[in-house]
Write a protein that holds these residues in place. Structure first.
Motif, PDB file in Angstrom:
ATOM      1  N   UNK A  44      -9.454-142.107 -40.221  1.00 44.08           N
ATOM      2  CA  UNK A  44      -7.792-141.943 -39.566  1.00 44.08           C
ATOM      3  C   UNK A  44      -7.945-140.456 -39.155  1.00 44.08           C
ATOM      4  N   UNK A  45      -8.530-139.661 -39.877  1.00 48.29           N
ATOM      5  CA  UNK A  45      -8.693-138.293 -39.592  1.00 48.29           C
ATOM      6  C   UNK A  45      -9.332-138.103 -38.252  1.00 48.29           C
ATOM      7  N   UNK A  51      -6.469-137.894 -30.877  1.00 48.91           N
ATOM      8  CA  UNK A  51      -5.181-138.065 -30.464  1.00 48.91           C
ATOM      9  C   UNK A  51      -4.514-136.725 -30.134  1.00 48.91           C
ATOM     10  N   UNK A  52      -4.951-135.605 -31.174  1.00 48.17           N
ATOM     11  CA  UNK A  52      -4.866-134.417 -30.792  1.00 48.17           C
ATOM     12  C   UNK A  52      -5.596-133.810 -29.568  1.00 48.17           C
ATOM     13  N   UNK A  53      -6.808-134.244 -29.353  1.00 46.73           N
ATOM     14  CA  UNK A  53      -7.666-133.838 -28.229  1.00 46.73           C
ATOM     15  C   UNK A  53      -6.769-134.408 -26.902  1.00 46.73           C
ATOM     16  N   UNK A  77      -4.104-143.185 -28.070  1.00 44.10           N
ATOM     17  CA  UNK A  77      -4.753-142.475 -29.439  1.00 44.10           C
ATOM     18  C   UNK A  77      -3.664-142.350 -30.398  1.00 44.10           C
ATOM     19  N   UNK A  78      -2.357-141.934 -29.972  1.00 45.39           N
ATOM     20  CA  UNK A  78      -1.387-141.793 -31.005  1.00 45.39           C
ATOM     21  C   UNK A  78      -1.055-143.166 -31.841  1.00 45.39           C
ATOM     22  N   UNK A  79      -0.855-144.178 -30.860  1.00 41.63           N
ATOM     23  CA  UNK A  79      -0.756-145.636 -31.302  1.00 41.63           C
ATOM     24  C   UNK A  79      -1.862-145.970 -32.168  1.00 41.63           C
ATOM     25  N   UNK A  80      -3.193-145.956 -31.878  1.00 41.70           N
ATOM     26  CA  UNK A  80      -4.341-145.982 -32.757  1.00 41.70           C
ATOM     27  C   UNK A  80      -4.286-145.480 -34.014  1.00 41.70           C
ATOM     28  N   UNK A  81      -3.829-144.333 -33.966  1.00 40.01           N
ATOM     29  CA  UNK A  81      -3.816-143.405 -35.319  1.00 40.01           C
ATOM     30  C   UNK A  81      -2.779-143.926 -36.307  1.00 40.01           C
ATOM     31  N   UNK A 107      -0.362-134.118 -41.221  1.00 39.78           N
ATOM     32  CA  UNK A 107      -1.087-134.049 -40.144  1.00 39.78           C
ATOM     33  C   UNK A 107      -0.723-135.145 -39.245  1.00 39.78           C
ATOM     34  N   UNK A 108      -0.707-136.429 -39.623  1.00 43.43           N
ATOM     35  CA  UNK A 108      -0.186-137.596 -38.956  1.00 43.43           C
ATOM     36  C   UNK A 108       1.176-137.383 -38.381  1.00 43.43           C
ATOM     37  N   UNK A 109       2.091-136.695 -38.959  1.00 45.45           N
ATOM     38  CA  UNK A 109       3.596-136.575 -38.636  1.00 45.45           C
ATOM     39  C   UNK A 109       3.458-135.788 -37.625  1.00 45.45           C
ATOM     40  N   UNK A 110       2.793-134.517 -37.764  1.00 47.90           N
ATOM     41  CA  UNK A 110       2.727-133.249 -36.812  1.00 47.90           C
ATOM     42  C   UNK A 110       2.067-134.016 -35.309  1.00 47.90           C
ATOM     43  N   UNK A 111       1.236-134.612 -35.329  1.00 48.94           N
ATOM     44  CA  UNK A 111       0.695-135.311 -34.160  1.00 48.94           C
ATOM     45  C   UNK A 111       1.667-136.376 -33.538  1.00 48.94           C
ATOM     46  N   UNK A 112       2.441-137.161 -34.212  1.00 48.12           N
ATOM     47  CA  UNK A 112       3.490-137.935 -33.918  1.00 48.12           C
ATOM     48  C   UNK A 112       4.471-137.128 -33.065  1.00 48.12           C
TER      49      UNK A 112
END
Length: 125
Positions: A44-45, A51-53, A77-81, A107-112
């Motif tokens: 997941x990381x 996703x961030x990239x 990528x965000x959906x997969x994560x 970290x997940x919430x920040x990317x979302x």
């Protein structure tokens, strides 16, 4: 050590039903399960990093012909994560869930949130 392992498992097989639950919990708390959980967290990381990239690539290509494709790649990528993260949380106990949320949840919430902001910026443009 092996004798203790065999004795424990033999007792678990032939013990009355009410005692099997504690043995099952003991077996589930063993190292292989923890190792599998760590592998899932690592996966997941890695998905979060991807996703961030992808979002960074999309931001860099804003106002170019590549932007829509890069944004779609970021979305995927965000959906997969998010799917992998939610799937993991759904299988965990409340205690394990809170431990995972504190470990990688922010970290997940920040990317979302960053993806949502990127999408909102598109609506304003």
């Amino acid at each position: 050590m092996l004798r203790q392992f065999v004795t424990l498992h033999t007792r678990a097989l032939f013990a009355p039903t009410q005692h099997r639950g504690s043995v099952v919990r003991l077996l589930h708390a063993s190292r292989p399960v923890a190792a599998d959980l760590n592998k899932e967290i690592e996966a997941i990381t890695d998905l979060a990093t991807t996703a961030k990239d992808e979002m960074d690539f999309a931001e860099e290509s804003r106002n170019s012909v590549y932007y829509n494709d890069d944004k779609m790649a970021a979305h995927d990528a965000v959906e997969e994560m998010t799917t992998a993260y939610n799937s993991l949380l759904a299988r965990l106990s409340a205690a394990d869930k809170s431990a995972i949320e504190s470990r990688i949840g922010m970290r997940i919430k920040e990317i979302q949130s960053a993806y949502e902001i990127m999408t909102l910026n598109d609506l304003e443009d």
